[in-house]
Design a protein around this motif. Structure first.
Motif, PDB file in Angstrom:
ATOM      1  N   VAL A   4       0.868  -1.166   0.000  1.00  0.00           N
ATOM      2  CA  VAL A   4       0.000   0.000   0.000  1.00  0.00           C
ATOM      3  C   VAL A   4       0.911   1.224   0.000  1.00  0.00           C
ATOM      4  N   ARG A   5       0.629   2.165  -0.883  1.00  0.00           N
ATOM      5  CA  ARG A   5       1.380   3.429  -0.943  1.00  0.00           C
ATOM      6  C   ARG A   5       0.560   4.476  -0.198  1.00  0.00           C
ATOM      7  N   ILE A   6       1.244   5.243   0.652  1.00  0.00           N
ATOM      8  CA  ILE A   6       0.592   6.239   1.495  1.00  0.00           C
ATOM      9  C   ILE A   6       1.285   7.578   1.245  1.00  0.00           C
ATOM     10  N   ALA A  36      -8.732  -0.653  -4.802  1.00  0.00           N
ATOM     11  CA  ALA A  36      -8.779  -1.006  -6.224  1.00  0.00           C
ATOM     12  C   ALA A  36      -8.649   0.268  -7.061  1.00  0.00           C
ATOM     13  N   THR A  37      -9.121   1.372  -6.516  1.00  0.00           N
ATOM     14  CA  THR A  37      -8.857   2.698  -7.071  1.00  0.00           C
ATOM     15  C   THR A  37      -8.243   3.522  -5.933  1.00  0.00           C
ATOM     16  N   PRO A  38      -7.332   4.432  -6.256  1.00  0.00           N
ATOM     17  CA  PRO A  38      -6.737   5.243  -5.188  1.00  0.00           C
ATOM     18  C   PRO A  38      -7.821   5.994  -4.399  1.00  0.00           C
ATOM     19  N   ARG A  39      -7.595   6.129  -3.107  1.00  0.00           N
ATOM     20  CA  ARG A  39      -8.572   6.778  -2.224  1.00  0.00           C
ATOM     21  C   ARG A  39      -7.913   7.921  -1.469  1.00  0.00           C
ATOM     22  N   VAL A  40      -8.621   9.015  -1.366  1.00  0.00           N
ATOM     23  CA  VAL A  40      -8.197  10.136  -0.547  1.00  0.00           C
ATOM     24  C   VAL A  40      -9.060  10.106   0.710  1.00  0.00           C
ATOM     25  N   VAL A  41      -8.394  10.007   1.853  1.00  0.00           N
ATOM     26  CA  VAL A  41      -9.074   9.852   3.132  1.00  0.00           C
ATOM     27  C   VAL A  41      -8.596  10.946   4.072  1.00  0.00           C
ATOM     28  N   SER A  42      -9.521  11.534   4.803  1.00  0.00           N
ATOM     29  CA  SER A  42      -9.138  12.539   5.794  1.00  0.00           C
ATOM     30  C   SER A  42      -8.306  11.891   6.881  1.00  0.00           C
ATOM     31  N   GLY A  43      -7.248  12.566   7.267  1.00  0.00           N
ATOM     32  CA  GLY A  43      -6.398  12.076   8.346  1.00  0.00           C
ATOM     33  C   GLY A  43      -6.285  13.137   9.424  1.00  0.00           C
ATOM     34  N   ILE A  44      -6.243  12.687  10.670  1.00  0.00           N
ATOM     35  CA  ILE A  44      -6.082  13.603  11.791  1.00  0.00           C
ATOM     36  C   ILE A  44      -5.281  12.894  12.869  1.00  0.00           C
ATOM     37  N   PHE A 155      -4.233   6.918  -0.320  1.00  0.00           N
ATOM     38  CA  PHE A 155      -3.868   5.509  -0.221  1.00  0.00           C
ATOM     39  C   PHE A 155      -4.069   4.885  -1.593  1.00  0.00           C
ATOM     40  N   SER A 156      -3.110   4.087  -2.021  1.00  0.00           N
ATOM     41  CA  SER A 156      -3.233   3.401  -3.306  1.00  0.00           C
ATOM     42  C   SER A 156      -2.460   2.095  -3.245  1.00  0.00           C
ATOM     43  N   ARG A 157      -2.732   1.255  -4.224  1.00  0.00           N
ATOM     44  CA  ARG A 157      -1.926   0.059  -4.374  1.00  0.00           C
ATOM     45  C   ARG A 157      -0.558   0.491  -4.890  1.00  0.00           C
ATOM     46  N   GLY A 158       0.473  -0.154  -4.412  1.00  0.00           N
ATOM     47  CA  GLY A 158       1.803   0.265  -4.828  1.00  0.00           C
ATOM     48  C   GLY A 158       2.762  -0.886  -4.918  1.00  0.00           C
ATOM     49  N   GLU A 159       3.985  -0.551  -5.263  1.00  0.00           N
ATOM     50  CA  GLU A 159       5.061  -1.523  -5.333  1.00  0.00           C
ATOM     51  C   GLU A 159       6.178  -1.054  -4.411  1.00  0.00           C
TER      52      GLU A 159
END
Length: 161
Positions: A4-6, A36-44, A155-159
């Motif tokens: 997972v790429r962050i 499966a698709t990149p996601r933008v998630v709020s972080g705190i 967050f996305s799938r990564g290598e």
């Protein structure tokens, strides 16, 4: 191995976490399918758990999918370690009567973390771990997020780099 790429540009956060498919298969599957698709998630920065950036999955993203099913506790911890990516699941109506279940991606970056919430101790599932070479950068970026406040984490799938 799946990664997972962050990313969070303001803090300079770029990290890769290896999914722990064998130790937390259902939680790893949830995270992989969600990405499966990149996601933008709020972080705190979390208030109760110590050195953690809390990233609640927007329930609207998963409510009409099979991902909305309860997550089992796997590879459980109450005291996450630096580099752990922990999935926390809270059933509907448990926390403050919230009608939706809560799925949270926790990015743990330092010592002294604990999964203690306003509702008490809540074990989470260590689902992935940031690769060792990137943990120092994770800690610096998360400290910047703590100083700067809420942010948007991709967050996305990564290598592995």
């Amino acid at each position: 191995m799946k990664y997972v790429r962050i990313e969070e540009p303001k803090s300079g956060l770029v990290a890769h976490a290896a999914l722990l498919d064998e130790k937390a298969p259902e939680n790893a599957r949830f995270l992989w399918e969600y990405l499966a698709t990149p996601r933008v998630v709020s972080g705190i920065h979390a208030m109760w758990t110590g050195p953690e950036i809390s990233c609640p999955v927007p329930y609207v993203d998963i409510s009409a999918t099979e991902l909305a099913a309860a997550l089992p506790l796997e590879n459980a911890t109450l005291t996450p370690q630096a580099g752990d990516i922990v999935m926390s699941y809270v059933p509907q109506r448990v926390w403050g009567g919230n009608p939706d279940p809560i799925f949270d991606i926790g990015l743990f970056y330092g010592v002294g973390a604990r999964l203690f919430f306003p509702i008490g101790w809540l074990p989470g599932s260590v689902t992935a771990q940031v690769i060792v070479d990137e943990r120092e950068g994770l800690a610096k970026a998360c400290a910047a997020i703590r100083r700067n406040g809420a942010c948007e984490i991709t967050f996305s799938r990564g290598e592995r780099p």
